[in-house]
Scaffold this active site. Structure first.
Site, PDB file in Angstrom:
ATOM      1  N   LYS A   1      -1.844 -10.155   1.789  1.00  0.00           N
ATOM      2  CA  LYS A   1      -0.929 -10.344   0.667  1.00  0.00           C
ATOM      3  C   LYS A   1      -1.510 -11.300  -0.364  1.00  0.00           C
ATOM      4  O   LYS A   1      -2.015 -12.366  -0.018  1.00  0.00           O
ATOM      5  CB  LYS A   1       0.427 -10.852   1.176  1.00  0.00           C
ATOM      6  CG  LYS A   1       1.227  -9.729   1.819  1.00  0.00           C
ATOM      7  CD  LYS A   1       2.284 -10.169   2.780  1.00  0.00           C
ATOM      8  CE  LYS A   1       3.442 -10.885   2.199  1.00  0.00           C
ATOM      9  NZ  LYS A   1       4.625 -10.826   3.103  1.00  0.00           N
TER      10      LYS A   1
ATOM     11  N   LYS B   1       9.235 -16.721  -6.216  1.00  0.00           N
ATOM     12  CA  LYS B   1       8.012 -16.787  -5.422  1.00  0.00           C
ATOM     13  C   LYS B   1       7.417 -15.412  -5.114  1.00  0.00           C
ATOM     14  O   LYS B   1       8.107 -14.514  -4.637  1.00  0.00           O
ATOM     15  CB  LYS B   1       8.296 -17.536  -4.119  1.00  0.00           C
ATOM     16  CG  LYS B   1       7.020 -17.801  -3.327  1.00  0.00           C
ATOM     17  CD  LYS B   1       7.232 -18.823  -2.229  1.00  0.00           C
ATOM     18  CE  LYS B   1       5.971 -18.956  -1.380  1.00  0.00           C
ATOM     19  NZ  LYS B   1       4.948 -19.804  -2.008  1.00  0.00           N
TER      20      LYS B   1
ATOM     21  N   ASP C   1     -10.058 -24.969  -5.614  1.00  0.00           N
ATOM     22  CA  ASP C   1      -8.962 -25.933  -5.716  1.00  0.00           C
ATOM     23  C   ASP C   1      -9.485 -27.230  -6.338  1.00  0.00           C
ATOM     24  O   ASP C   1     -10.528 -27.747  -5.941  1.00  0.00           O
ATOM     25  CB  ASP C   1      -8.422 -26.183  -4.299  1.00  0.00           C
ATOM     26  CG  ASP C   1      -7.413 -27.314  -4.234  1.00  0.00           C
ATOM     27  OD1 ASP C   1      -6.281 -27.052  -3.829  1.00  0.00           O
ATOM     28  OD2 ASP C   1      -7.774 -28.472  -4.558  1.00  0.00           O
TER      29      ASP C   1
ATOM     30  N   THR D   1     -10.278 -33.927   6.100  1.00  0.00           N
ATOM     31  CA  THR D   1      -9.993 -34.822   4.970  1.00  0.00           C
ATOM     32  C   THR D   1      -8.675 -34.510   4.271  1.00  0.00           C
ATOM     33  O   THR D   1      -8.372 -35.071   3.226  1.00  0.00           O
ATOM     34  CB  THR D   1     -11.134 -34.729   3.924  1.00  0.00           C
ATOM     35  OG1 THR D   1     -11.362 -33.347   3.620  1.00  0.00           O
ATOM     36  CG2 THR D   1     -12.411 -35.350   4.455  1.00  0.00           C
TER      37      THR D   1
ATOM     38  N   LYS E   1       0.812 -21.482  -9.520  1.00  0.00           N
ATOM     39  CA  LYS E   1       0.675 -20.112  -9.013  1.00  0.00           C
ATOM     40  C   LYS E   1       1.532 -19.211  -9.900  1.00  0.00           C
ATOM     41  O   LYS E   1       2.513 -18.623  -9.454  1.00  0.00           O
ATOM     42  CB  LYS E   1       1.148 -20.092  -7.551  1.00  0.00           C
ATOM     43  CG  LYS E   1       0.816 -18.833  -6.809  1.00  0.00           C
ATOM     44  CD  LYS E   1       1.254 -18.965  -5.345  1.00  0.00           C
ATOM     45  CE  LYS E   1       1.413 -17.614  -4.702  1.00  0.00           C
ATOM     46  NZ  LYS E   1       1.822 -17.715  -3.297  1.00  0.00           N
TER      47      LYS E   1
END
Lengths: 374, 374
Positions: free
Chosen positions: A151, A160, A50, A181, A84
């Site tokens: 999944k 989605k 990420d 954080t 995504k």
């Protein structure tokens, strides 16, 4: 396999297992967890991280693999639903294909929230028809939800998870300290899934949230009750998933919260996070359950009160009943022609209904908007 | 699932079966085969058809579904390796998503050769994380090879089957009459896979090819020996696949022919078909096996003689030893770091080796070119 004059029947059985392991100091070079699957010597790892997490930890990640003499390719990917996508999937496949790994011994490592682990898991599940992967959730949503099941998938033109696979990870590594954080909104995003789980399947978890939820949120789940809530959530999730990992049964308790506002977060210009969309559904469904006599009025009030206390109530003024109805119609196709809507039957218990009417959805929205102004 | 202080272990088992059914007059509206999986009444079918086949049969296909009152969306897709791409995959997903089907009861139907069934199978395997699909092979390659197993996938930037899944079909429907109108080159393309199967695993099949192969080819396998050869090939293929459907074991007899000229057909400007690439490999591997003493000289001659008799020998003047070596290196990654090269050990028997040298490959090419000029 059996043969006859008419043809052949091919049958197969297949089993496997994976481990979800709690650990600390994941990037301490002496911690073997990240290299506990696959070959260590003279090996390579393709790591997807990420973008936000990478900004904070790129040095530590790079040092970890350097100290362990593993040849690493780190790809930083932006989080957020719009990323995504099928396009991100293809682009990640291309990057992987330019860093050739052995098919079984050099697992891909995904470090991030649900978007990153779903996307990377789908890449791993389909590259060379499947290479192993390890998931390291860095968000609360990933920790209690996205990373623990099998999944994987991406969105297709805003629909989605329309494309994906059931891809068991080789391992899931949970390092709770990453939550410390996280921005508060992303803590709350994960809390929505925990809240959902409590309402539909676990009264004790609901009560724990009532007693300690706000404090846990303030402590980013680094406290003792926070640990209890995280463990309990994963345990309950796995209880539900275990016997139905591949969704052979389409009536699923865990689909609570995923009927009326399904994919709200993937709409263009959506400001919504996944947990927030789920929460809207939980509240609409609970209101609808109350109007059907499945929940007492006092139970519905208790649910709304806890949502307020946890500070997870999203803006409800713009609830759009026709859109919620459209979402149900789409989910009905996904559930193979039946609504199979999970509704709470008392707090912590679930029932399924197949006869929700459009009128009911509209009335529930109106009632919910009134409730949330109280 | 077990839980401990360290975490959780999730285990699963999964079984299923599928049928490969021989049938005739598939598009006769009274033939129920195409609708034998899923819901018949008030239902929809998304059908992907090879462009060439569609040109010949679009009327019959449309009439079939109309007469059976099934709402159909037919998408015609060009065959050929360049169309087995990630782009074609995404475009087919988009088309499917605009024709919403129920998740379990409205199987996708793929009608075509290996390119179409591999591509469509991958779409079916990943749309909504898997919807059922039926395969109807229309080429000999599809009939004896691509359609009977569970591998699906597409090429990535010319890398053959680099992305895909193990996706068991709901059913495979074999209508031999489709082979009658196939161009001769596509008959020979499939014969290459049958030939491969014979050399590596079935002396009786090899002998049948010696006795009847040329006649069967002339008859497009519509004759009795042709039926025997088709049935036998599928049977042998399934014998091999059955116990290793998901390739848990990476040393695979059926990989014979897929080591040295892997993906030759996907190179830009390749004039090669898949079977032709396989045949080159079969000949190189057999020559190499002879030089290692695994095949007698007389056996190698017999293999080359049969290939000549079947008229499947491709142009060999341009054999490129460094490219064959590169192909082996890539396959070694796919086989997780070991060569696992299947070689014939006598006709109809297989052994695996892990120590093929670059020199050996070059020598085999030179020798093969000499042989094929005889």
């Amino acid at each position: 396999m059996t043969a006859s004059a008419r043809g052949w029947r091919v049958s197969y059985h297949r089993g496997a297992e994976y481990e979800i392991r709690k650990c600390a100091e994941l990037f301490n070079p002496s911690n073997e967890s990240l290299l506990s699957v696959g070959r260590r010597r003279r090996s390579r790892r393709f790591v997807v991280v990420d973008e936000n997490f990478h900004r904070l930890h790129s040095g530590a990640i790079r040092r970890y693999f350097a100290d362990n003499e593993v040849d690493v390719r780190i790809v930083s990917v932006p989080a957020g639903e719009p990323n995504k996508s099928v396009e991100a999937y293809v682009s990640l496949l291309d990057a992987l294909d330019q860093f050739p790994i052995d098919r079984r011994d050099e697992p891909i490592i995904a470090i991030g929230g649900g978007v990153i682990t779903d996307l990377t898991g789908f890449v791993a599940g389909t590259y060379r028809r499947g290479v192993p992967h390890i998931r390291v959730p860095t968000t609360l949503m990933g920790y209690v939800d996205a990373s623990v099941g099998i999944k994987t998938g991406v969105n297709l033109r805003g629909h989605k998870n329309r494309v994906g696979a059931f891809t068991p990870p080789a391992r899931v590594l949970l390092d709770r300290s990453f939550l410390a954080t996280l921005p508060r909104r992303h803590i709350l995003n994960g809390v929505c899934e925990v809240f959902k789980l409590a309402v539909i399947s676990d009264l004790a978890l609901f009560e724990k949230l009532e007693a300690h939820g706000p404090d846990c949120i303030a402590a980013h789940f680094q406290d003792e009750p926070g640990l209890w809530i995280l463990d309990r959530s994963i345990q309950r999730m796995l209880d539900e998933l275990q016997l139905n990992l591949f969704e052979d049964e389409l009536a699923r308790k865990m689909d609570f919260g995923h009927t009326f506002s399904y994919g709200l977060e993937t709409c263009a210009d959506s400001q919504c996070l996944h947990g927030e969309a789920v929460l809207i559904d939980v509240l609409v469904s609970s209101t609808l359950a109350q109007s059907r006599g499945l929940l007492k009025r006092s139970e519905l009030d208790r649910i709304v009160r806890l949502a307020f206390a946890l500070d997870i109530i999203p803006p409800l003024h713009s609830l759009d009943p026709p859109a919620l109805w459209e979402s149900l119609l789409e989910r009905t196709r996904h559930r193979n022609g039946w609504q199979r809507v999970p509704l709470p039957h008392g707090i912590g218990k679930c029932t399924f209904v197949n006869d929700v009417q459009q009128d009911e959805v509209r009335t529930s929205c109106v009632e919910l908007m009134a409730l949330s102004r109280v």
